[in-house]
Write a protein that holds these residues in place. Sequence first.
Motif, PDB file in Angstrom:
ATOM      1  N   VAL A  28       0.845  -1.200   0.000  1.00 20.87           N
ATOM      2  CA  VAL A  28       0.000   0.000   0.000  1.00 20.87           C
ATOM      3  C   VAL A  28       0.879   1.248   0.000  1.00 20.87           C
ATOM      4  N   ILE A  29       1.862   1.269   0.895  1.00 18.93           N
ATOM      5  CA  ILE A  29       2.698   2.463   1.018  1.00 18.93           C
ATOM      6  C   ILE A  29       3.518   2.677  -0.251  1.00 18.93           C
ATOM      7  N   ALA A  30       4.105   1.600  -0.774  1.00 17.46           N
ATOM      8  CA  ALA A  30       4.926   1.735  -1.972  1.00 17.46           C
ATOM      9  C   ALA A  30       4.082   2.215  -3.149  1.00 17.46           C
TER      10      ALA A  30
ATOM     11  N   ALA B 161      -3.834  -3.746  -3.017  1.00 18.13           N
ATOM     12  CA  ALA B 161      -2.842  -4.078  -1.999  1.00 18.13           C
ATOM     13  C   ALA B 161      -3.521  -4.239  -0.645  1.00 18.13           C
ATOM     14  N   GLY B 162      -4.562  -3.431  -0.424  1.00 16.35           N
ATOM     15  CA  GLY B 162      -5.310  -3.530   0.828  1.00 16.35           C
ATOM     16  C   GLY B 162      -5.928  -4.893   1.016  1.00 16.35           C
ATOM     17  N   ILE B 163      -6.320  -5.520  -0.090  1.00 21.02           N
ATOM     18  CA  ILE B 163      -6.898  -6.858  -0.005  1.00 21.02           C
ATOM     19  C   ILE B 163      -5.882  -7.819   0.602  1.00 21.02           C
ATOM     20  N   SER B 164      -4.606  -7.639   0.249  1.00 26.46           N
ATOM     21  CA  SER B 164      -3.598  -8.540   0.815  1.00 26.46           C
ATOM     22  C   SER B 164      -3.485  -8.322   2.320  1.00 26.46           C
ATOM     23  N   LEU B 165      -3.871  -7.123   2.786  1.00 27.88           N
ATOM     24  CA  LEU B 165      -3.939  -6.906   4.233  1.00 27.88           C
ATOM     25  C   LEU B 165      -5.016  -7.793   4.847  1.00 27.88           C
TER      26      LEU B 165
ATOM     27  N   GLY C 102       6.301  -3.512   7.668  1.00 31.49           N
ATOM     28  CA  GLY C 102       5.754  -3.214   6.344  1.00 31.49           C
ATOM     29  C   GLY C 102       6.019  -1.781   5.928  1.00 31.49           C
ATOM     30  N   ILE C 103       5.895  -0.860   6.893  1.00 32.68           N
ATOM     31  CA  ILE C 103       6.173   0.547   6.583  1.00 32.68           C
ATOM     32  C   ILE C 103       7.619   0.684   6.105  1.00 32.68           C
ATOM     33  N   GLY C 104       8.517  -0.002   6.818  1.00 33.64           N
ATOM     34  CA  GLY C 104       9.928   0.028   6.420  1.00 33.64           C
ATOM     35  C   GLY C 104      10.126  -0.492   5.005  1.00 33.64           C
ATOM     36  N   PHE C 105       9.532  -1.664   4.737  1.00 34.79           N
ATOM     37  CA  PHE C 105       9.698  -2.260   3.409  1.00 34.79           C
ATOM     38  C   PHE C 105       9.057  -1.402   2.334  1.00 34.79           C
ATOM     39  N   GLY C 106       7.874  -0.872   2.638  1.00 37.71           N
ATOM     40  CA  GLY C 106       7.171  -0.024   1.678  1.00 37.71           C
ATOM     41  C   GLY C 106       8.000   1.201   1.330  1.00 37.71           C
ATOM     42  N   TRP C 107       8.591   1.781   2.367  1.00 34.75           N
ATOM     43  CA  TRP C 107       9.403   2.976   2.158  1.00 34.75           C
ATOM     44  C   TRP C 107      10.620   2.636   1.290  1.00 34.75           C
ATOM     45  N   LEU C 108      11.251   1.508   1.624  1.00 29.83           N
ATOM     46  CA  LEU C 108      12.408   1.078   0.823  1.00 29.83           C
ATOM     47  C   LEU C 108      12.014   0.848  -0.626  1.00 29.83           C
ATOM     48  N   GLY C 109      10.895   0.145  -0.813  1.00 29.66           N
ATOM     49  CA  GLY C 109      10.423  -0.155  -2.173  1.00 29.66           C
ATOM     50  C   GLY C 109      10.139   1.122  -2.930  1.00 29.66           C
TER      51      GLY C 109
END
Lengths: 227, 403
Positions: B34-36, B285-289, B343-350
């Motif tokens: 979602v974040i990415a 992506a929210g669905i995967s949540l 997830g926030i970390g990974f999203g930010w990295l992505g």
Amino acid sequence: MLIQVINLQRTYQMGSVKVEALKDASFQIKEGEFVAIIGPSGSGKSTLMHILGCLDQPTAGSFLMEGQDISAVSENELAEIRNKKIGFVFQQFNLLPKATILQNVSVPLIYGGIRGRRRQLELAEKALQQVGLGDRLHHRPTEISGGQKQRVAIARALINNPALVLADEPTGNLDTKTGKEIMDIFRQLNKEGHTIIMVTHDQEIAEQARRVIQIRDGLIQKDEVIA
Amino acid sequence: MIWEILRMAVNSLTVNKMRSFLSMLGIIIGVGAVIAIVSVGSGAQMQVTSQISQLGSNLITISPGIRRGSSGRISMTSTDLFTMELADQLQQNCPSLARIMPNLQTSGLLIAGTNNYQTTVVGVTPVYQQIYDFYPARGQFITEEHEAGATNVLVLGSGLATELFPETDPVGQKVKLFVRNRHLLFVVVGVMEEKGSGAWGNIENQAFIPASVLMKKINNRKYVSGYTAQAASAADAKAAVGEVQYFLTRYLGDPSQFRVTSQEQLLETISQVTGTLSLMLGGIAGISLLVGGIGIMNIMLVSVTERTREIGIRKALGAKRRHILTQFIIESLAMSGFGGLIGIGFGWLGAAGVAKIGGWPLVVTHTSVLLAFSFALLVGLFFGIYPARKASKLDPVIALSYE
């Protein structure tokens, strides 16, 4: 009177079959007594212990603890009575395997609303010192012997200063020598004024109590005081 | 007491680290995605927007309307509408227009000595420079005299100049334009500045000739495909659109024959489209949540079964239903919350990685982070309730005898 059991009945519905685990049990226990409830397996002694421990409620009859009728209280009140008035010692020790023994002993304090983690741990440490485990505080149950585990359980049972200590085959998983040590602790506790009810099928263990109630087929067969 | 329960919950999660991590994976991926996606969406949007503004500002495009095909006729655009004279009239009648030029281009082969290059040849008037904020770096641009006299002069884009004249100064050189089976000889009078790359990078490889030359000598038509006009300011641009519409409706009689689009409208449309797109992708992506939540529920149910005896012990020691309920809900929340943080970390990295590749700024908004994280917590709460209720309702006698 600490405990009054009057015409107690407990029936289970097992599918279409009705099992009468307790048919008609009546007795009284005073403060400061050391009572053994003895009977073979299937005699109803476990059911009786569950009711005395406020884990279960009778189908009919009444069970009064310190004058309060337990048959009619809510689930939350039962939990509170278990926490404040009853200390359990089980055959299987029933310690939380992933917590240290100090944490284990402090669990009743958490549910008893004793505030402050430090205060809880202090009390737990004191209780463990009294059973001679002051040097094992941060061990886990898997790291200590059976006898030590049962001492932890005793420390946990006593931590809220209960009116009644309920022991279910407390020596059943121990060798004779260790069993004897545990029984010594119970006798000592009784001398100090604790009321103890012990459920067992072992005549020899039962005779170390001061009163023996014999149960068979859900009925009290014999109730005698040992000299 | 709540801290006690929280501590116990975290403890029990750390005991089974691998399992906890795997159960969190769905939430991690969901929050990260979602974040990415939202970040990539806003980054790309910013880039497109800035590229469009780079093309010049307060632009208004006047183009033919689309005639819908009906009863067997082919849909077509009306082409024979716009002339140079109409451009002059528009300029005179629309006070908010600062300048206007025709849209006119063709494709041809440019030959200089042994080098040649197939490219777009744009017919321009001198105002092209101001409209697109694009000026010659060397020599001069097409002048009024060139336009009036239909002189064969040509200005090269900077990229095109190096293609055709790798070693010499192109200004003053002759190039041949081969278009529609004819050769025309041009004199190079200037080379444009470099405008920087982007989606519009081919602008560097275009050639510019007077509009009159393209109309009279190549197309042999007096019509152009449309106009690009510029208003003096953003406020004028709105007024200009109205003026052009009013004038053209009166002049052509039919408002469906032309379209007037301002750059602002274009930007709005683009941001709407990208906004909708990232909302849609974010939703997916929210669905995967949600799926991650089901994973958590699954593992919580396993955990409740495994810890039946523990629940029995706790109840025997005085735990009420709400204590057990809180314990398991907090465990589930801790799992989804911690998963959310990772997830926030990974999203930010992505997002940072994609932004680097795409060459646009990294935009991670607080809103998207907060939204994704709270949704993860909500999912943890929702899917934690059922296992926790199941745990709290266990009969202590049965739970204690569970092997």
